[in-house]
Design an enzyme around this catalytic site. Structure first.
Site, PDB file in Angstrom:
ATOM      1  N   MET A   4      36.296   6.610  -4.185  1.00  0.00           N
ATOM      2  CA  MET A   4      37.160   5.463  -3.885  1.00  0.00           C
ATOM      3  C   MET A   4      38.333   5.839  -2.984  1.00  0.00           C
ATOM      4  SD  MET A   4      39.031   2.828  -6.486  1.00  0.00           S
ATOM      5  CE  MET A   4      37.526   2.322  -7.278  1.00  0.00           C
ATOM      6  N   LYS A  51      37.957 -14.557  14.749  1.00  0.00           N
ATOM      7  CA  LYS A  51      37.641 -14.875  13.347  1.00  0.00           C
ATOM      8  C   LYS A  51      37.806 -13.633  12.469  1.00  0.00           C
ATOM      9  CE  LYS A  51      32.724 -14.138  14.308  1.00  0.00           C
ATOM     10  NZ  LYS A  51      31.491 -14.811  14.725  1.00  0.00           N
ATOM     11  N   ARG A  62      20.654 -21.248  11.975  1.00  0.00           N
ATOM     12  CA  ARG A  62      21.780 -20.947  11.105  1.00  0.00           C
ATOM     13  C   ARG A  62      22.723 -22.143  11.126  1.00  0.00           C
ATOM     14  NH1 ARG A  62      25.519 -15.687  12.289  1.00  0.00           N
ATOM     15  NH2 ARG A  62      26.250 -17.118  13.894  1.00  0.00           N
ATOM     16  N   TYR A  80      31.073  13.768  -6.870  1.00  0.00           N
ATOM     17  CA  TYR A  80      30.337  13.060  -7.921  1.00  0.00           C
ATOM     18  C   TYR A  80      28.839  13.326  -7.818  1.00  0.00           C
ATOM     19  CZ  TYR A  80      34.320  10.173  -9.380  1.00  0.00           C
ATOM     20  OH  TYR A  80      35.514   9.729  -9.865  1.00  0.00           O
TER      21      TYR A  80
HETATM   22  C1  LIG Z   1      31.096 -14.385  15.955  1.00  0.00           C
HETATM   23  C2  LIG Z   1      30.595 -15.264  17.032  1.00  0.00           C
HETATM   24  C3  LIG Z   1      30.780 -14.915  18.373  1.00  0.00           C
HETATM   25  C4  LIG Z   1      31.327 -13.572  18.791  1.00  0.00           C
HETATM   26  O1  LIG Z   1      30.255 -12.661  18.770  1.00  0.00           O
HETATM   27  P1  LIG Z   1      30.427 -11.117  19.159  1.00  0.00           P
HETATM   28  O2  LIG Z   1      29.059 -10.572  19.021  1.00  0.00           O
HETATM   29  O3  LIG Z   1      31.383 -10.541  18.179  1.00  0.00           O
HETATM   30  O4  LIG Z   1      30.943 -11.055  20.548  1.00  0.00           O
HETATM   31  C5  LIG Z   1      30.409 -15.827  19.340  1.00  0.00           C
HETATM   32  N1  LIG Z   1      29.847 -17.018  19.003  1.00  0.00           N
HETATM   33  C6  LIG Z   1      29.630 -17.374  17.725  1.00  0.00           C
HETATM   34  C7  LIG Z   1      29.002 -18.675  17.423  1.00  0.00           C
HETATM   35  C8  LIG Z   1      29.985 -16.502  16.691  1.00  0.00           C
HETATM   36  O5  LIG Z   1      29.729 -16.846  15.430  1.00  0.00           O
END
Ligand SMILES: *Cc1c(COP(=O)(O)O)cnc(C)c1O
Length: 357
Positions: free
Chosen positions: A300, A32, A130, A252
């Site tokens: 930046m 992802k 969640r 800065y």
């Molecule tokens: C992002 C995610 C993972 C991967 O988790 P990592 O900690 O990056 O290995 C696995 N399962 C779900 C449901 C996720 O949202």
């Protein structure tokens, strides 16, 4: 001048193979957010070549992009199913992770309308609060199993909230809730652990593992040595070197004052490259086996380092900001975040290349 981001697909592939052999059961790859910012178009094929066949993405658009790279992989969509996307799920054989009765209803309707059994995963909430089916929804499913008609249930899954903390009692509590929940559903494979969860061992070494971060070199065992290979190196060139007297301020708002005459190296990277502003006056960079303290504010496009005593560092030298010598987890600690955000922050400006670090 721009920073350079080098990414090693073979290291990610080796990380996947290591995790798969440790898990000793089917192991997916979570790609992802464009493979945590590192480029799914390059990394997903490398993971596939290493043996991964199951891939998880967050959204439909990520799934469609991945399908173009991997025509034969199994692709699961963590965000579930929206009815208007039915045609795309069918056309590209995408498997939604269903987490509400409404989603289950919409996807089984699609199965009915298309006259096909459709593959899907069920997400059970066991404490993250969640995504995933709640206890009352599980009750309904148990009483009305026809709600799952037309589904080819590829996995019943849950997600751990504390996997990186092996001593946390909620790991065992979530496992117990999950085991109880799956017994109330039709028999199906399970999917339980993320990167860190693989290292919990015991009963967690079952079902389809879903590692993400560890594939990309983030330490799945915080507080212990990182068993993963580094996958990226962010470097940036020194633009100028100057000597400032004791009492001079740098950057800065003058947040850093030289305690002694100081050799200041100004480097061509900043928060627009994902080098967090929160690193100001806290981080270190690496050059030729030495560490350079970051002094003043990250801006930046520029960041300043104390290069006193590093005679070999000169304009044009490349310093490592994140990489094997300055691991993402260490950068995360300085920035007050985690390795995941360090990776996904990496911007598009750095010149990217793929190959050995
Ligand atoms: C992002 C995610 C993972 C991967 O988790 P990592 O900690 O990056 O290995 C696995 N399962 C779900 C449901 C996720 O949202």
């Amino acid at each position: 001048m721009t920073p350079k981001l080098r990414i090693d697909p073979d290291a990610a592939a080796a990380n996947w193979q290591f995790l798969a052999s440790l898990h000793g059961a089917p192991t997916a790859a979570v790609v992802k957010a464009d493979a945590y910012g590192l480029g799914a178009a390059r990394l997903a094929p490398a993971l596939y070549a290493a043996g991964a066949r199951d891939f998880f993405v967050a959204s439909l658009s990520e799934a469609l992009a991945l399908r173009r790279q991997l025509p034969d992989a199994t692709i699961a969509v963590l965000h579930g199913f929206a009815p208007r996307a039915g045609a795309e799920y069918l056309a590209h054989d995408l498997h939604p992770v269903l987490g509400t009765l409404a989603e289950i209803g919409a996807f089984t309707a699609l199965a009915r309308d298309s006259g096909r059994r459709l593959a899907a995963l069920l997400h059970i909430d066991t404490g993250m609060n969640r995504l995933g089916l709640e206890p009352a929804e599980l009750d309904r499913l148990e009483r009305e199993p026809e709600r799952l008609a037309g589904l080819d249930l590829r996995a019943v899954m849950t997600h751990l909230a504390h996997a990186e903390d092996p001593a946390h009692p909620d790991n065992a509590a979530q496992l117990a809730r999950f085991e109880a929940a799956r017994r109330r559903l039709p028999a199906a494979p399970v999917s339980l652990v993320n990167s860190s969860g693989i290292f919990l061992g015991g009963a967690f070494r079952q079902g389809l593992a879903r590692p993400g971060a560890a594939l990309y070199g983030v330490n799945p065992t915080p507080g212990r040595p990182n068993p993963m290979r580094p996958v990226l190196r962010l470097t940036a060139p020194v633009l100028q070197i100057r000597e400032v007297p004791a009492g001079a301020t740098v950057g800065y708002n003058g947040t850093w004052t030289a305690p002694r005459p100081t050799r200041v190296a100004t480097v061509a990277a900043g928060y627009a490259d994902g080098y967090h502003r929160g690193l100001s006056n806290r981080a270190e960079a690496a050059f030729d086996g030495a560490r350079l303290p970051l002094i003043g504010r990250v801006s930046m496009d520029l960041t300043t380092f104390d290069a006193t005593g590093l005679a070999g560092l000169e304009p044009g030298s490349e310093v490592e900001l994140i990489g094997p010598a300055v691991p993402p987890d260490e950068v995360a600690l300085w920035a007050g975040t985690n390795g995941y955000e360090v990776l996904t922050s990496l911007g598009s400006r750095a010149l990217r290349s793929y190959g050995p670090l």
